[in-house]
Design a protein around this motif. Structure first.
Motif, PDB file in Angstrom:
ATOM      1  N   VAL A  87       0.843  -1.202   0.000  1.00 14.07           N
ATOM      2  CA  VAL A  87       0.000   0.000   0.000  1.00 14.07           C
ATOM      3  C   VAL A  87       0.875   1.247   0.000  1.00 14.07           C
ATOM      4  O   VAL A  87       2.068   1.186   0.301  1.00 14.07           O
ATOM      5  CB  VAL A  87      -0.931   0.031   1.241  1.00 14.07           C
ATOM      6  N   SER A  88       0.242   2.379  -0.350  1.00 10.45           N
ATOM      7  CA  SER A  88       0.935   3.664  -0.349  1.00 10.45           C
ATOM      8  C   SER A  88       0.185   4.645   0.548  1.00 10.45           C
ATOM      9  O   SER A  88      -0.958   4.391   0.966  1.00 10.45           O
ATOM     10  CB  SER A  88       1.018   4.230  -1.772  1.00 10.45           C
ATOM     11  N   PHE A  89       0.812   5.764   0.808  1.00 11.73           N
ATOM     12  CA  PHE A  89       0.189   6.809   1.629  1.00 11.73           C
ATOM     13  C   PHE A  89      -1.123   7.266   0.993  1.00 11.73           C
ATOM     14  O   PHE A  89      -1.198   7.531  -0.195  1.00 11.73           O
ATOM     15  CB  PHE A  89       1.152   7.993   1.752  1.00 11.73           C
ATOM     16  N   GLY A  90      -2.173   7.327   1.804  1.00  9.38           N
ATOM     17  CA  GLY A  90      -3.474   7.785   1.319  1.00  9.38           C
ATOM     18  C   GLY A  90      -4.387   6.693   0.813  1.00  9.38           C
ATOM     19  O   GLY A  90      -5.565   6.944   0.536  1.00  9.38           O
ATOM     20  N   ASP A  91      -3.873   5.447   0.670  1.00 10.01           N
ATOM     21  CA  ASP A  91      -4.705   4.350   0.168  1.00 10.01           C
ATOM     22  C   ASP A  91      -5.789   3.980   1.174  1.00 10.01           C
ATOM     23  O   ASP A  91      -5.571   4.020   2.385  1.00 10.01           O
ATOM     24  CB  ASP A  91      -3.847   3.113  -0.109  1.00 10.01           C
ATOM     25  N   VAL A 191      -2.554   6.791   6.650  1.00 11.71           N
ATOM     26  CA  VAL A 191      -2.224   8.199   6.878  1.00 11.71           C
ATOM     27  C   VAL A 191      -0.751   8.379   7.227  1.00 11.71           C
ATOM     28  O   VAL A 191      -0.272   9.503   7.355  1.00 11.71           O
ATOM     29  CB  VAL A 191      -3.113   8.791   7.993  1.00 11.71           C
ATOM     30  N   GLU A 192      -0.056   7.252   7.350  1.00 13.26           N
ATOM     31  CA  GLU A 192       1.379   7.332   7.621  1.00 13.26           C
ATOM     32  C   GLU A 192       2.028   6.047   7.118  1.00 13.26           C
ATOM     33  O   GLU A 192       1.533   4.961   7.376  1.00 13.26           O
ATOM     34  CB  GLU A 192       1.618   7.503   9.123  1.00 13.26           C
ATOM     35  N   LYS A 193       3.135   6.191   6.382  1.00 15.12           N
ATOM     36  CA  LYS A 193       3.882   5.041   5.856  1.00 15.12           C
ATOM     37  C   LYS A 193       5.365   5.341   6.032  1.00 15.12           C
ATOM     38  O   LYS A 193       5.877   6.330   5.501  1.00 15.12           O
ATOM     39  CB  LYS A 193       3.546   4.812   4.382  1.00 15.12           C
ATOM     40  N   LYS A 194       6.049   4.462   6.803  1.00 14.52           N
ATOM     41  CA  LYS A 194       7.444   4.735   7.154  1.00 14.52           C
ATOM     42  C   LYS A 194       8.419   3.688   6.627  1.00 14.52           C
ATOM     43  O   LYS A 194       9.588   3.709   6.997  1.00 14.52           O
ATOM     44  CB  LYS A 194       7.586   4.820   8.674  1.00 14.52           C
ATOM     45  N   ILE A 195       7.957   2.751   5.804  1.00 12.96           N
ATOM     46  CA  ILE A 195       8.844   1.687   5.326  1.00 12.96           C
ATOM     47  C   ILE A 195       8.833   1.627   3.812  1.00 12.96           C
ATOM     48  O   ILE A 195       7.897   2.097   3.155  1.00 12.96           O
ATOM     49  CB  ILE A 195       8.437   0.313   5.897  1.00 12.96           C
ATOM     50  N   ASN A 196       9.888   1.044   3.282  1.00 10.72           N
ATOM     51  CA  ASN A 196       9.992   0.802   1.844  1.00 10.72           C
ATOM     52  C   ASN A 196      10.556  -0.595   1.614  1.00 10.72           C
ATOM     53  O   ASN A 196      11.257  -1.155   2.475  1.00 10.72           O
ATOM     54  CB  ASN A 196      10.917   1.832   1.184  1.00 10.72           C
ATOM     55  N   GLU A 197      10.258  -1.156   0.466  1.00 13.37           N
ATOM     56  CA  GLU A 197      10.730  -2.498   0.143  1.00 13.37           C
ATOM     57  C   GLU A 197      12.263  -2.544   0.131  1.00 13.37           C
ATOM     58  O   GLU A 197      12.922  -1.636  -0.381  1.00 13.37           O
ATOM     59  CB  GLU A 197      10.185  -2.916  -1.217  1.00 13.37           C
ATOM     60  N   GLY A 198      12.800  -3.597   0.731  1.00 12.71           N
ATOM     61  CA  GLY A 198      14.243  -3.771   0.785  1.00 12.71           C
ATOM     62  C   GLY A 198      14.872  -3.270   2.065  1.00 12.71           C
ATOM     63  O   GLY A 198      16.020  -3.620   2.377  1.00 12.71           O
ATOM     64  N   ALA A 199      14.156  -2.464   2.813  1.00 17.01           N
ATOM     65  CA  ALA A 199      14.703  -1.943   4.064  1.00 17.01           C
ATOM     66  C   ALA A 199      14.755  -3.056   5.116  1.00 17.01           C
ATOM     67  O   ALA A 199      14.053  -4.069   5.015  1.00 17.01           O
ATOM     68  CB  ALA A 199      13.853  -0.783   4.565  1.00 17.01           C
ATOM     69  N   PHE A 200      15.573  -2.850   6.138  1.00 20.29           N
ATOM     70  CA  PHE A 200      15.714  -3.845   7.206  1.00 20.29           C
ATOM     71  C   PHE A 200      15.207  -3.264   8.514  1.00 20.29           C
ATOM     72  O   PHE A 200      15.482  -2.104   8.842  1.00 20.29           O
ATOM     73  CB  PHE A 200      17.185  -4.269   7.361  1.00 20.29           C
ATOM     74  N   ILE A 201      14.423  -4.063   9.235  1.00 24.77           N
ATOM     75  CA  ILE A 201      13.888  -3.648  10.530  1.00 24.77           C
ATOM     76  C   ILE A 201      14.721  -4.290  11.622  1.00 24.77           C
ATOM     77  O   ILE A 201      14.824  -5.520  11.705  1.00 24.77           O
ATOM     78  CB  ILE A 201      12.408  -4.065  10.671  1.00 24.77           C
ATOM     79  N   ARG A 202      15.316  -3.480  12.468  1.00 23.32           N
ATOM     80  CA  ARG A 202      16.136  -3.990  13.560  1.00 23.32           C
ATOM     81  C   ARG A 202      15.250  -4.452  14.714  1.00 23.32           C
ATOM     82  O   ARG A 202      14.124  -3.974  14.893  1.00 23.32           O
ATOM     83  CB  ARG A 202      17.086  -2.894  14.046  1.00 23.32           C
ATOM     84  N   GLY A 203      15.787  -5.343  15.508  1.00 25.41           N
ATOM     85  CA  GLY A 203      15.031  -5.876  16.634  1.00 25.41           C
ATOM     86  C   GLY A 203      14.733  -4.852  17.704  1.00 25.41           C
ATOM     87  O   GLY A 203      13.726  -4.951  18.403  1.00 25.41           O
ATOM     88  N   ASP A 204      15.610  -3.823  17.819  1.00 23.39           N
ATOM     89  CA  ASP A 204      15.388  -2.798  18.835  1.00 23.39           C
ATOM     90  C   ASP A 204      14.629  -1.587  18.282  1.00 23.39           C
ATOM     91  O   ASP A 204      14.556  -0.545  18.918  1.00 23.39           O
ATOM     92  CB  ASP A 204      16.727  -2.338  19.432  1.00 23.39           C
TER      93      ASP A 204
END
Length: 367
Positions: A87-91, A191-204
């Motif tokens: 999804v994208s912002f505003g969807d 109303v808010e999107k903070k991630i993109n494909e390929g990014a890595f989410i850390r455990g902390d």
């Protein structure tokens, strides 16, 4: 002869009396020099003066906001690499719709632990069954059987713990290969999107990935200055207009009044709840708010359209009948919306003309 003369005089007197009576009747039928014709009657509107609570309007400015009870922040279940963002912002999204997919070592580790735990259960079960058989045949002691039974229960508990971890980390949205999907917890808009494909989410990482907001009803936060605080209470009706829809009036209710003033701006915040079925009101929109207070004293009220202002004075055209009209001076208290409150000039039940009365006013004042 005298009798004849008397009859003539009497008849003449009756004619004169009848003529005078007829003239009096005609004068009574035309109390005013202006009458309302049948065609004119279709052009005017007649309203009655009535006692009404004096409305007090307060003009405020504010901003459209989400209903905080209908906004959800979506967090990742665990660390990993984002393999897809759907999804994208505003969807607009529906509850349960997939927002993103994440490949996670944590999830893969949970499934590995679950596999090990299930193997431990199977081994412990075999040992318990074997010790039970030996105990029943008198070969093993009861203590050995009890120890085997306790080992089995420990294996079951360990497996349950791993299952609970998997449920916490996505449950049915996870796969044994180590990937999991993040789904929308409610229906609404992204109303808010903070991630993109390929990014890595850390455990902390403690930040959210998405924010989903439902705007089927919204809040408006308005600023009230100190001088106007006494004029606003919970439950008062509020009407709202926006720059986007200047001709549309939205109606809501004041449902919260903060008791603390902002130390910098010296204003008090009030919250207005508005239904938004057509989703026209969007968060961050600027809003003009009118608060209506009807708890004041009572006064005589008539439609504001009935008032005629001329030479610093205010008048109405009083209506008694189509042949009986009069210009009446009135003293105004205030005008709120389409209603004017009077301090004098009319009584309850007095009728006034509130449409096209200026034509009659001119005719009456020029006579």
């Amino acid at each position: 002869m005298k009798v004849f003369k008397f009859l003539i005089v009497s008849l003449f007197a009756m004619v004169i009396f009848a003529s005078c009576k007829s003239k009096q009747a005609d004068a009574a039928a035309t109390d005013s020099p202006v009458t309302i014709s049948d065609s004119m009657a279709k052009m005017i509107k007649i309203d009655s003066a009535e006692t009404s609570n004096i409305s007090d309007e307060l003009k405020l400015s504010g901003e459209v906001s989400f209903n905080d009870n209908k906004v959800v922040k979506v967090f990742p279940f665990g660390s990993g690499r984002i393999t897809g963002v759907k999804v994208s912002f505003g969807d607009k999204v529906n509850k349960g719709q997939v927002l993103a997919t994440i490949q996670s070592a944590d999830v893969a580790g949970n499934y590995s632990d679950l596999s090990t735990a299930n193997n431990d259960i199977a081994i412990a079960k075999k040992e318990m069954d074997n010790e039970e058989s030996l105990f029943k045949n008198g070969i093993a002691s009861e203590r050995e059987y009890i120890v085997a039974k306790e080992n089995y229960q420990k294996a079951v508990t360990a497996a349950q713990k791993v299952n609970e971890q998997i449920n916490i980390n996505g449950g049915g949205h996870t796969a044994a290969g180590g990937s999991y999907t993040v789904t929308a917890p409610i229906s609404g808009y992204v109303v808010e999107k903070k991630i993109n494909e390929g990014a890595f989410i850390r455990g902390d990482n403690g930040d959210n990935m998405f924010t989903i907001g439902d705007i089927s009803d919204v809040w408006i936060w308005a600023n009230v200055y100190e001088t106007d605080i006494a004029r606003v209470k919970e439950g008062y009706t509020a009407t709202v207009t926006t720059l986007a829809y200047p001709d549309k009036l939205f109606t809501g209710v004041v449902d919260k009044v903060n008791q603390i003033l902002d130390p910098v701006t010296k204003v008090m915040k009030i919250r207005i709840k508005l239904p938004n079925p057509e989703l026209q009101l969007k968060p961050e929109m600027f809003a003009n708010i009118t608060i209506q207070n009807k708890e004041g004293a009572k006064a005589i009220a008539i439609p504001a359209a009935a008032i005629i202002s001329e030479n610093g004075k205010n008048y109405v055209v009083r209506y008694h009948s189509n042949t009986s009209l009069a210009v009446q001076e009135v003293q105004l208290l205030k005008t709120v919306g389409d209603k004017t409150y009077l301090s004098s000039g009319l009584a309850v039940g007095d009728k006034v003309i509130s449409a096209n009365q200026i034509l009659l006013f001119r005719a009456l004042t020029e006579k």
